[in-house]
Design an enzyme around this catalytic site. Structure first.
Site, PDB file in Angstrom:
ATOM      1  CB  SER A 125     -14.533 -19.241 -33.437  1.00 55.46           C
ATOM      2  OG  SER A 125     -15.049 -19.751 -34.651  1.00 55.46           O
ATOM      3  CD  GLU A 173     -18.811 -21.155 -37.828  1.00 54.15           C
ATOM      4  OE1 GLU A 173     -20.013 -20.911 -37.636  1.00 54.15           O
ATOM      5  OE2 GLU A 173     -18.363 -21.603 -38.904  1.00 54.15           O
ATOM      6  CE1 TYR A 178     -16.593 -23.965 -31.382  1.00 55.29           C
ATOM      7  CE2 TYR A 178     -17.018 -22.549 -33.269  1.00 55.29           C
ATOM      8  CZ  TYR A 178     -16.138 -23.137 -32.384  1.00 55.29           C
ATOM      9  OH  TYR A 178     -14.790 -22.877 -32.490  1.00 55.29           O
TER      10      TYR A 178
END
Length: 327
Positions: A123, A125, A147
């Site tokens: 990801s 992120e 996360y």
């Protein structure tokens, strides 16, 4: 075999693989999963198998049953805001779940000459407080949420199993990708659904958090093509998958309201500190040069078309649910 079969990516990937003649298996947790009926209705060609990313033995059993050529690990606790409240669960599923699945692949396929090809859903992120823009496969990670931290572990352990055991294991570092199948808890779908309801007279306001973070948004249906292409290469590697264009949450909101003819959208939108993250990611924009060059991949759906697609879907959905005619 696809983990996360009930999510938007799992559904689009299952359709893509089915169109290419694959026999598709989807891993589901528990017998009372409320989304199983949806998958059975919309994707009747998918054979569901039981398994849990928190339980290694169940993953081994699933792989022994399926004997897959390819495994796509899309399963995760994927709602970033929730990860701040359930950090341990997020680490266990989104992080350690990758380790368990890789170990199951190693055990079932063997430690040498393993025939199973593995895809890990990494990801953007992971980049978090970005060190450079745009972000590439070489950009250092600086995650800003539990996360993101868990995704970094999943990414690195995939690289480690590739290096240690010779697994054909790839990670796709996917930037934000959306679709009408996106869960309502995500800000993009929250926006498009609220815009549809406001247009239909079913809702008066849309409550959001920070409107300034900028993201590189693409269409999930395009991005699953890149996942498949990664596992068709001669050698495994990791790839950034992105459009290379960035837009703020404010721009997303503006585009959604403009699509239904509500240009003065500020009167419908409120901000609430409850929806601000403890640590925000201000800017993400990816450089997908490697994916374009080596995979021959490129996004087909642009930002405005994506927003329009999602708003139109929610207009039809909410109108049908309320028994209304579309304006």
């Amino acid at each position: 075999m696809i983990t996360g079969i009930t999510g938007q990516d799992g559904q689009y990937l299952a359709e893509l693989l089915n169109s290419k003649g694959y026999e598709v298996f989807g891993l589901v947790k528990g017998q009372n999963n409320p989304r199983i009926e949806l998958i059975q209705a919309e994707l009747p060609f998918v054979e569901l198998v039981s398994g849990d990313l928190q339980d290694l033995s169940s993953l081994v059993a699933a792989l022994e049953q399926v004997q897959p050529d390819e495994v796509y690990n899309l399963g995760a606790i994927s709602f970033v805001a929730l990860s701040f409240k359930q950090a341990e669960l997020t680490a266990n599923v989104t992080g350690l779940g990758v380790l368990r699945l890789l170990e199951a692949v190693r055990m079932v396929g063997g430690s040498s000459g393993n025939p199973i090809r593995f895809y890990q859903a990494s990801s953007s992120e992971m980049f978090g407080k970005v060190r450079e823009s745009p972000q590439t496969e070489q950009t250092p990670f600086y995650p800003r949420s539990p996360y993101g931290v868990a995704k970094v572990f999943g990414h690195d352990i995939t690289v480690n199993y590739r290096d240690s055991y010779g697994l054909f294991a790839c990670s796709g570092i996917l930037f934000n990708h959306e679709s009408p199948r996106r869960g309502i808890e995500f800000v993009t779908r929250k926006v498009t659904n609220a815009v549809a309801r406001i247009k239909l007279g079913l809702q008066e306001t849309l409550v959001l958090g920070d409107l300034e973070p900028r993201r590189d948004w693409g269409f999930a249906g395009d991005y699953v093509q890149a996942m498949w292409l990664m596992l068709q290469q001669d050698q495994p590697s990791d790839y950034v998958v992105a459009t290379g264009h960035t837009h703020s949450v404010r721009e997303f909101v503006d585009a959604a309201f403009r699509h239904v003819g509500l240009d003065d959208w500020e009167r419908f939108v409120q901000q609430d500190p409850r929806f601000f993250r403890p640590a925000e990611v201000d800017l993400l924009v990816g450089d997908a040069t490697k994916a374009r060059t080596e995979l021959g991949w490129k996004p087909e759906v642009d930002f405005d078309s994506l927003v329009a697609m999602m708003v139109d879907h929610d207009l039809r959905y909410e109108a049908r649910k309320a028994g209304l005619e579309l304006p």
